[in-house]
Motif scaffolding. Structure first.
Motif, PDB file in Angstrom:
ATOM      1  N   ASN A  66       0.829  -1.200   0.000  1.00  9.74           N
ATOM      2  CA  ASN A  66       0.000   0.000   0.000  1.00  9.74           C
ATOM      3  C   ASN A  66       0.868   1.257   0.000  1.00  9.74           C
ATOM      4  O   ASN A  66       1.835   1.344   0.757  1.00  9.74           O
ATOM      5  N   LYS A 296      -5.846  -8.655   3.727  1.00 13.67           N
ATOM      6  CA  LYS A 296      -6.326  -8.022   4.954  1.00 13.67           C
ATOM      7  C   LYS A 296      -6.759  -9.045   6.006  1.00 13.67           C
ATOM      8  O   LYS A 296      -6.934  -8.704   7.171  1.00 13.67           O
ATOM      9  N   TYR A 301      -0.991  -9.106   8.607  1.00  6.54           N
ATOM     10  CA  TYR A 301      -1.532  -7.781   8.281  1.00  6.54           C
ATOM     11  C   TYR A 301      -2.269  -7.191   9.479  1.00  6.54           C
ATOM     12  O   TYR A 301      -2.167  -6.000   9.768  1.00  6.54           O
ATOM     13  N   LYS A 302      -2.995  -8.028  10.191  1.00  6.40           N
ATOM     14  CA  LYS A 302      -3.711  -7.537  11.375  1.00  6.40           C
ATOM     15  C   LYS A 302      -2.727  -7.061  12.441  1.00  6.40           C
ATOM     16  O   LYS A 302      -2.947  -6.039  13.096  1.00  6.40           O
TER      17      LYS A 302
END
Length: 310
Positions: A66, A296, A301-302
């Motif tokens: 991102n 996600k 990622y968390k």
């Protein structure tokens, strides 16, 4: 070749697989000038040069591909300071785009133009007393030409080692230094060879498109063509892509992964391509992220999001 290998696409045109996306972070005209991991905040600092636009920029990119922002393109020091001879910037560290001047330890004033800077203290012994004071208390000392830069309590000071009585081995006596806790920018790990070794990356075929054999007075021989790669991804997909090269299957391309201990995931890959000028319409540049469409939902990622909140 086009009929038999239509599944193998150039990365900048690739549509991904059932479970993975190919994200173009920097396009096929972009040559990457810097690739560093910021360990504390967990992002990549990438500087690229778009060869068509003749423009450079720096992007913060998260470990999952991102885009997080764009900033100053100064030289990156090991602590994340973006340095130039006359000013510095802390955008990588705290998001602040303000540019700061260096401070003269003798006057405690900002130095407007280091190129014109002259030591007001000409006595080397007296100058050395002040120098040692800042050298010893600095947690980072950076040297460029005759300039010493000292980072003390988050501010940068500058002194110039150009006095006549300065010994020849002054740099050996007072080398650059950095406290271990200050090191935040490290190289992104390159994993191309490891992926080949464990067969995660495989060369499916080489399709020769051009060749020349040496003969007579011409000692040059070469072969160029498409290398067909298969990247076996953790969720079972195979990313089939091609790369045009004249220097072997492992030339002009690098693959990176962020280690889990730094906050990365073994599900995400970053691929850098370097152009070959002799084949501008076939050998493309760029920087790409390969990530799962359900990234996600990954525990990594968390955990990454939780760290960002702090």
């Amino acid at each position: 070749m086009e009929k038999e290998y239509t599944e193998y696409q150039d990365l900048h045109k690739h549509q991904g697989t059932e479970n993975y996306d190919v994200i173009t972070l920097f396009n096929e005209n972009s040559i990457i000038k810097e690739k560093l991991v910021e360990r504390k905040q967990q992002f990549l600092s990438i500087i690229n040069r778009d060869q068509k636009l003749k423009k450079s920029n720096r992007m913060k990119i998260g470990f999952f591909g991102n885009l997080k922002g764009e900033g100053y393109t100064g030289e990156t020091l090991k602590d994340g300071t973006m340095w130039s001879i006359s000013e510095y910037n802390n955008w990588l560290l705290n998001g602040d785009n303000k540019r700061f001047k260096y401070i003269d330890p003798f006057s405690d004033r900002e130095i407007e133009n280091p190129y014109e800077f002259e030591n007001k203290e000409k006595d080397f012994k007296k100058w050395l007393v002040k120098f040692k004071e800042y050298y010893n208390k600095a947690n980072y000392v950076y040297i460029w030409m005759s300039y010493y830069y000292f980072k003390v309590e988050g501010k940068w000071y500058m002194m110039k080692d150009d006095l006549e009585k300065s010994p020849i081995d002054f740099r050996e006596q007072y080398p650059s230094k950095i406290a271990p806790e200050e090191v935040r920018m490290v190289k992104i790990p390159e994993v191309f060879d490891n992926l080949l070794e464990n067969k995660t990356l495989q060369l499916a075929e080489y399709v020769e498109m051009d060749k020349q054999k040496s003969s007579g007075l011409n000692p040059i021989s070469f072969s160029s063509g498409y290398y067909m790669f298969e990247l076996h991804l953790p969720q079972g997909d195979i990313l089939k892509f091609r790369r045009y090269s004249a220097m072997g299957f492992n030339a002009d391309m690098n693959i990176y992964q962020i280690p889990k201990e730094l906050g990365g995931s073994d599900e995400v890959f970053f691929i850098e391509q370097l152009p070959r000028q002799t084949y501008p319409d076939k050998s493309f540049a760029g920087f790409y992220a390969i990530r799962p469409k359900n990234y996600k939902e990954l525990p990594e990622y968390k955990a990454y999001l939780e760290k960002e909140k702090k």
